[in-house]
Design a protein around this motif. Structure first.
Motif, PDB file in Angstrom:
ATOM      1  N   ILE A 186       0.818  -1.214   0.000  1.00  0.00           N
ATOM      2  CA  ILE A 186       0.000   0.000   0.000  1.00  0.00           C
ATOM      3  C   ILE A 186       0.853   1.265   0.000  1.00  0.00           C
ATOM      4  O   ILE A 186       0.343   2.356  -0.273  1.00  0.00           O
ATOM      5  CB  ILE A 186      -0.987   0.029   1.192  1.00  0.00           C
ATOM      6  N   PHE A 187       2.152   1.138   0.302  1.00  0.00           N
ATOM      7  CA  PHE A 187       3.042   2.302   0.294  1.00  0.00           C
ATOM      8  C   PHE A 187       4.039   2.258  -0.863  1.00  0.00           C
ATOM      9  O   PHE A 187       4.864   3.161  -0.999  1.00  0.00           O
ATOM     10  CB  PHE A 187       3.839   2.386   1.605  1.00  0.00           C
ATOM     11  N   ASN A 205     -11.312  -1.824  12.103  1.00  0.00           N
ATOM     12  CA  ASN A 205     -11.634  -0.981  13.261  1.00  0.00           C
ATOM     13  C   ASN A 205     -11.334   0.490  12.996  1.00  0.00           C
ATOM     14  O   ASN A 205     -11.878   1.377  13.654  1.00  0.00           O
ATOM     15  CB  ASN A 205     -10.833  -1.430  14.486  1.00  0.00           C
ATOM     16  N   LEU A 206     -10.449   0.742  12.029  1.00  0.00           N
ATOM     17  CA  LEU A 206     -10.067   2.116  11.736  1.00  0.00           C
ATOM     18  C   LEU A 206     -11.055   2.803  10.808  1.00  0.00           C
ATOM     19  O   LEU A 206     -11.172   4.030  10.810  1.00  0.00           O
ATOM     20  CB  LEU A 206      -8.662   2.148  11.108  1.00  0.00           C
ATOM     21  N   PHE A 207     -11.763   2.019  10.006  1.00  0.00           N
ATOM     22  CA  PHE A 207     -12.634   2.602   8.992  1.00  0.00           C
ATOM     23  C   PHE A 207     -14.109   2.492   9.323  1.00  0.00           C
ATOM     24  O   PHE A 207     -14.936   3.173   8.721  1.00  0.00           O
ATOM     25  CB  PHE A 207     -12.378   1.926   7.637  1.00  0.00           C
ATOM     26  N   LEU A 262      -3.840   9.329   4.986  1.00  0.00           N
ATOM     27  CA  LEU A 262      -4.832   9.206   3.927  1.00  0.00           C
ATOM     28  C   LEU A 262      -5.215  10.566   3.356  1.00  0.00           C
ATOM     29  O   LEU A 262      -5.520  10.684   2.169  1.00  0.00           O
ATOM     30  CB  LEU A 262      -6.077   8.478   4.445  1.00  0.00           C
ATOM     31  N   LEU A 263      -5.198  11.602   4.198  1.00  0.00           N
ATOM     32  CA  LEU A 263      -5.482  12.950   3.712  1.00  0.00           C
ATOM     33  C   LEU A 263      -4.339  13.475   2.848  1.00  0.00           C
ATOM     34  O   LEU A 263      -4.566  14.152   1.843  1.00  0.00           O
ATOM     35  CB  LEU A 263      -5.716  13.897   4.894  1.00  0.00           C
ATOM     36  N   PHE A 267      -1.934  11.471   1.335  1.00  0.00           N
ATOM     37  CA  PHE A 267      -1.699  10.560   0.204  1.00  0.00           C
ATOM     38  C   PHE A 267      -2.961   9.747  -0.057  1.00  0.00           C
ATOM     39  O   PHE A 267      -3.052   8.577   0.330  1.00  0.00           O
ATOM     40  CB  PHE A 267      -0.527   9.620   0.506  1.00  0.00           C
ATOM     41  N   PRO A 268      -3.975  10.348  -0.694  1.00  0.00           N
ATOM     42  CA  PRO A 268      -5.264   9.657  -0.877  1.00  0.00           C
ATOM     43  C   PRO A 268      -5.168   8.349  -1.656  1.00  0.00           C
ATOM     44  O   PRO A 268      -6.027   7.481  -1.504  1.00  0.00           O
ATOM     45  CB  PRO A 268      -6.122  10.689  -1.618  1.00  0.00           C
ATOM     46  N   ASN A 269      -4.111   8.194  -2.461  1.00  0.00           N
ATOM     47  CA  ASN A 269      -3.980   6.941  -3.217  1.00  0.00           C
ATOM     48  C   ASN A 269      -3.778   5.737  -2.306  1.00  0.00           C
ATOM     49  O   ASN A 269      -4.024   4.593  -2.707  1.00  0.00           O
ATOM     50  CB  ASN A 269      -2.811   7.028  -4.202  1.00  0.00           C
ATOM     51  N   ILE A 270      -3.317   5.982  -1.062  1.00  0.00           N
ATOM     52  CA  ILE A 270      -3.155   4.876  -0.124  1.00  0.00           C
ATOM     53  C   ILE A 270      -4.505   4.219   0.145  1.00  0.00           C
ATOM     54  O   ILE A 270      -4.596   2.998   0.306  1.00  0.00           O
ATOM     55  CB  ILE A 270      -2.506   5.362   1.188  1.00  0.00           C
ATOM     56  N   SER A 271      -5.571   5.031   0.176  1.00  0.00           N
ATOM     57  CA  SER A 271      -6.921   4.480   0.395  1.00  0.00           C
ATOM     58  C   SER A 271      -7.258   3.459  -0.679  1.00  0.00           C
ATOM     59  O   SER A 271      -7.816   2.390  -0.387  1.00  0.00           O
ATOM     60  CB  SER A 271      -7.961   5.606   0.394  1.00  0.00           C
TER      61      SER A 271
END
Length: 234
Positions: A18-19, A90-92, A122-123, A125-129
């Motif tokens: 994801i990174f 749990n985070l989302f 996420l704010l 680097f939105p592509n991580i989402s």
């Protein structure tokens, strides 16, 4: 190059899918946000039904995700290794609890991200989402494939599916065949395939007698005939 203070690898975040698309400077930002937990084999990291606000990223080691069935038996649903993550639901999802247990099947080194730090990432680097969504979708697909395999009454297909998964994830080509360092004990294999430990041992021996595999101790499986193994999976 900056190195993560907790790890033996340069910029361990590079290993996380994801990174993977981020620049080195962006990866350094992530490394500076992460914490670290050293885990011993058998340690419980998450318990089903409890809440958590941490994203766990595996730097080294292997983790099993499992559920307890109504009959009180463990059902392993995923085996994760370096570069994989867990604890994301749990985070989302607000007021969500863990829908599985996470237990170390080897000693492990985990990087951790708090919910607050993940939201910042996420704010920025939105592509991580999107990458997280892709990884979660793949995991759901793997779960569906496992459920379909467990639904069959053919025990040999279940066990061949497990061996095939280990081969694809952990297999190393050698002159004698594809060598797998098995991530699970015989008991855990039984919990993964939904059969008894005795059945696992008996069917593995049958595959060995058929020349499909060779068992080397309790931890090494050598795939000697990948083509025949694949016939069980079609």
């Amino acid at each position: 190059m900056k190195k993560c203070d907790h790890c033996t690898h340069d910029l361990c975040a590079k290993k996380v899918p994801i990174f993977a698309y981020l620049s080195e400077n962006e990866l350094i930002k992530i490394v500076n946000m992460t914490g670290n937990r050293k885990i011993h084999k058998g340690d419980v990291i998450l318990r089903e039904g409890e809440t958590s606000s941490i994203l766990y990223i595996i730097n080294e080691g292997k983790i099993k995700l499992s559920k307890i069935t109504k009959a009180g038996k463990e059902q392993i649903v995923h085996i994760l290794s370096h570069g994989d993550f867990f604890g994301e639901m749990n985070l989302f999802i607000a007021n969500s609890s863990n829908n599985y247990n996470a237990v170390a099947i080897t000693d492990a080194n985990l990087c951790t991200l708090s919910k607050i730090d993940l939201e910042k990432l996420l704010l920025e680097f939105p592509n991580i989402s999107l990458k997280i969504l892709q990884e979660i979708s793949k995991r759901l697909q793997d779960t569906e494939n496992l459920a379909q395999t467990l639904a069959t009454n053919d025990v040999e297909i279940r066990i061949a599916y497990m061996i095939g998964e280990f081969m694809d994830k952990y297999g190393v080509n050698t002159k004698k065949g594809i060598k797998i360092e098995c991530p699970l004990s015989r008991e855990e294999m039984a919990n993964y395939t939904g059969v008894s430990r005795e059945t696992i041992s008996r069917k593995l021996k049958k595959f060995e007698n058929l020349g499909i595999i060779e068992l080397i101790g309790n931890k090494i499986i050598l795939i000697k005939d990948e083509e025949i193994l694949r016939t069980y999976l079609t």
